[in-house]
Design a protein around this motif. Structure first.
Motif, short mmCIF file in Angstrom:
data_model
loop_
_atom_site.label_atom_id
_atom_site.label_comp_id
_atom_site.label_asym_id
_atom_site.label_seq_id
_atom_site.Cartn_x
_atom_site.Cartn_y
_atom_site.Cartn_z
N THR A 32 0.81 -1.23 0.00
CA THR A 32 0.00 0.00 0.00
C THR A 32 0.83 1.27 0.00
O THR A 32 0.31 2.35 -0.28
CB THR A 32 -0.90 0.02 1.24
OG1 THR A 32 -0.08 0.11 2.42
CG2 THR A 32 -1.76 -1.24 1.32
N LEU A 33 2.12 1.15 0.35
CA LEU A 33 3.03 2.29 0.52
C LEU A 33 2.54 3.24 1.60
O LEU A 33 2.89 4.43 1.62
CB LEU A 33 3.24 3.05 -0.81
CG LEU A 33 3.86 2.23 -1.95
CD1 LEU A 33 4.11 3.13 -3.16
CD2 LEU A 33 5.16 1.57 -1.51
N GLN A 34 1.73 2.72 2.53
CA GLN A 34 1.29 3.47 3.69
C GLN A 34 2.14 3.08 4.90
O GLN A 34 2.68 1.98 4.95
CB GLN A 34 -0.19 3.20 3.99
CG GLN A 34 -1.13 3.68 2.89
CD GLN A 34 -1.01 5.17 2.65
OE1 GLN A 34 -1.13 5.97 3.58
NE2 GLN A 34 -0.76 5.55 1.39
N PRO A 35 2.28 3.98 5.89
CA PRO A 35 3.05 3.63 7.09
C PRO A 35 2.52 2.35 7.73
O PRO A 35 1.30 2.15 7.83
CB PRO A 35 2.85 4.84 8.00
CG PRO A 35 2.61 5.99 7.06
CD PRO A 35 1.81 5.39 5.92
N ALA B 37 17.31 5.85 0.45
CA ALA B 37 16.07 5.55 -0.27
C ALA B 37 15.30 4.47 0.47
O ALA B 37 15.85 3.75 1.32
CB ALA B 37 16.38 5.07 -1.69
N TYR B 38 14.03 4.34 0.14
CA TYR B 38 13.25 3.23 0.68
C TYR B 38 13.69 1.92 0.02
O TYR B 38 13.84 1.84 -1.20
CB TYR B 38 11.75 3.45 0.44
CG TYR B 38 11.07 4.26 1.53
CD1 TYR B 38 10.76 3.67 2.75
CD2 TYR B 38 10.77 5.61 1.33
CE1 TYR B 38 10.14 4.40 3.76
CE2 TYR B 38 10.16 6.35 2.34
CZ TYR B 38 9.83 5.74 3.55
OH TYR B 38 9.23 6.46 4.55
N ASP B 39 13.89 0.90 0.85
CA ASP B 39 14.30 -0.40 0.35
C ASP B 39 13.84 -1.48 1.32
O ASP B 39 13.52 -1.21 2.49
CB ASP B 39 15.83 -0.45 0.18
CG ASP B 39 16.30 -1.59 -0.71
OD1 ASP B 39 15.45 -2.27 -1.32
OD2 ASP B 39 17.52 -1.81 -0.78
N PRO C 218 6.82 6.79 -4.81
CA PRO C 218 6.63 8.16 -5.30
C PRO C 218 6.79 9.20 -4.18
O PRO C 218 6.27 9.03 -3.08
CB PRO C 218 5.19 8.13 -5.82
CG PRO C 218 4.91 6.71 -6.13
CD PRO C 218 5.67 5.93 -5.10
N GLY C 219 7.54 10.25 -4.49
CA GLY C 219 7.70 11.36 -3.56
C GLY C 219 8.65 11.13 -2.42
O GLY C 219 8.86 12.02 -1.59
N ALA C 220 9.27 9.94 -2.34
CA ALA C 220 10.15 9.64 -1.20
C ALA C 220 11.57 10.10 -1.48
O ALA C 220 12.01 10.14 -2.61
CB ALA C 220 10.15 8.16 -0.92
#
Length: 456
Positions: free
Chosen positions: A37-40, A308-310, A454-456
């Motif tokens: 979901t790319l949500q917290p 980055a997110y990984d 996106p946006g991260a």
């Protein structure tokens, strides 16, 4: 007082609380995200892996968390740990610098890792967990969790990175002596392991692969949970007993505070455990040390990775964490500092690095072993390969002080002994050890597969 070599606290001075630095930072760290979901992520997302009390500690906004008496009772087996003044090393280097090291190698596992293994096992036992799974690089974390699980009658299953599994058979024996089951990773016991072996039957493994296997194994039973030895906030939190004791010991030594604090970084728990209490003092304006993280040049997530997110693992089972990463598919060269062979870095430390709160350097392994041998021949303690990186940076700084005449006070964390690392020392002393020159194209290739956020 000026002639003292070691500074020792009484058992009554074991810290009664862990220190959480997050509320004191100028900005909060980015949250971990659900990969779908790319949500917290929320507590429900983490509940299959961790007991609720550890989830609470992972996200707490409180500055301090009470240490249970049952945990302190086990801590008493080795805590408080000594702070040493490295007088013989200073003399050899002919430096005006005053060098101190906080020695964590007297614990049952021979490293700082039981500081978090014991509370993790305790909280799991209280909430009804029967079995713990985990990964281990060099074997220090696996040894610590195997010991901790034995204290609370928990079964323990460990995936050990194959390069270290082969290099350090006695670490495996120690884990088995404490009652754990140990697999070489990648293994045939999990789908994640089988997938790696299908494409590379001779894979040396990585912490990312071993994490995938341990997480997969934890997901199949309500009575099984996963335990992690570094990276996450609650792990770094537990390690702050190191720095809190060191602060009290600096008072015993009559020092106002260190000018430089140096620690090795793989996932970040050793560095954070020493540094966070001192950084609290720095942020409050009570002292002003320079903080320096040292990583292996063969696995340089701070100095050459991307923020980055990984995924924290190779197979993509974990939440997405914003951290300095070389890419979750990156397979480090089999350097002997196995505990530092991780593709990423603690998200909290990564955030703090972006804020400019500390600096980072990378060191090749032969320079580190040269410094470790010098340390052993003067101070008498054989360092584990991991803290030899910090020792190399300390020696480098002390030599600068010898040239400049500056009387710096230097503090480092000797987070473990090297008694299980004799093959590594044998290779160094015989001249067979080599340094790995990490080509940029290997990093670039692994970074191409970062998740799109996106946006991260």
């Amino acid at each position: 007082m000026t002639e003292r070599t070691k500074f020792i606290l009484d058992e009554s001075q074991i810290p009664s609380q862990w220190y959480n630095i997050v509320p004191d930072l100028p900005a909060p760290p980015p949250p971990p995200l659900h990969p779908g979901t790319l949500q917290p992520v929320g507590p429900d997302d983490l509940a299959p892996l961790f007991p609720m009390e550890l989830i609470r500690q992972e996200v707490t906004g409180e500055n301090y968390v009470d240490i249970p008496g049952e945990v302190i009772d086990v801590y008493k087996l080795w805590r408080p740990t000594p702070l040493f003044r490295a007088r013989r090393l200073e003399k050899l280097l002919n430096t005006p610098a005053r060098i101190y090291y906080k020695y964590e190698g007297g614990s049952p596992a021979g490293s700082h890792k039981p500081n978090t293994a014991v509370p993790q096992a305790y909280y799991n036992s209280v909430e009804g967990t029967k079995r713990l799974t985990t990964e281990t690089g060099a074997g220090q974390w696996g040894s610590a969790l195997a010991f901790a699980a034995a204290q609370y009658a928990l079964d323990c299953e460990i995936w050990m990175v194959r390069a270290s599994y082969d290099q350090k058979p006695h670490r495996r024996t120690l884990m088995e002596t404490y009652g754990a089951t140990v697999h070489a990773s990648p293994s045939r016991a999990t789908k994640a392991g089988l997938d790696v072996l299908a494409s590379d039957p001779d894979s040396p493994g990585s912490l990312g692969i071993a994490i995938s296997e341990a997480v997969e194994a934890a997901g199949g039973s309500a009575e099984t949970r996963y335990a992690l030895g570094s990276v996450l906030n609650h792990v770094l939190l537990h390690q702050t007993v190191i720095g809190q004791e060191a602060l009290a010991q600096f008072e015993l030594a009559g020092e106002a505070g260190p000018d430089l604090i140096v620690g090795c970084t793989g996932g970040g728990s050793n560095f954070a455990g020493l540094v966070f209490p001192f950084l609290r003092e720095k942020l409050a304006g009570r002292m002003n040390p320079v903080l320096r993280a040292v990583e292996p040049s063969a696995c340089p997530s701070f100095t050459r990775g991307r923020y980055a997110y990984d995924f924290g693992d190779t197979a993509g089972f974990t939440p997405l964490m914003k951290m300095h990463t070389l890419g979750h598919g990156f397979i480090p060269d089999p350097v002997h500092a196995g505990g530092l062979r991780y593709h990423g870095m603690s998200p909290l430390l990564s955030h703090m690095y972006e804020l400019g709160l500390f600096e980072a350097v990378a060191k090749p392994q032969r320079e580190c072993f040269a410094a470790a041998v010098t340390f052993a021949r003067t101070e008498g303690i054989l360092p584990a390969p991991e803290p030899s990186h910090a020792i190399a940076a300390v020696v480098e700084e002390a030599k600068r002080c010898a040239e400049s005449g500056e009387e710096k006070v230097i503090l480092t964390a000797l987070c473990g002994h090297g008694h299980f690392d004799m093959v590594a020392y044998e290779r160094y002393l015989s001249g067979e050890m080599t340094d790995y020159d990490l080509p940029q194209d290997r990093i670039d290739a692994a970074l191409k597969n970062l998740p799109a956020v996106p946006g991260a």
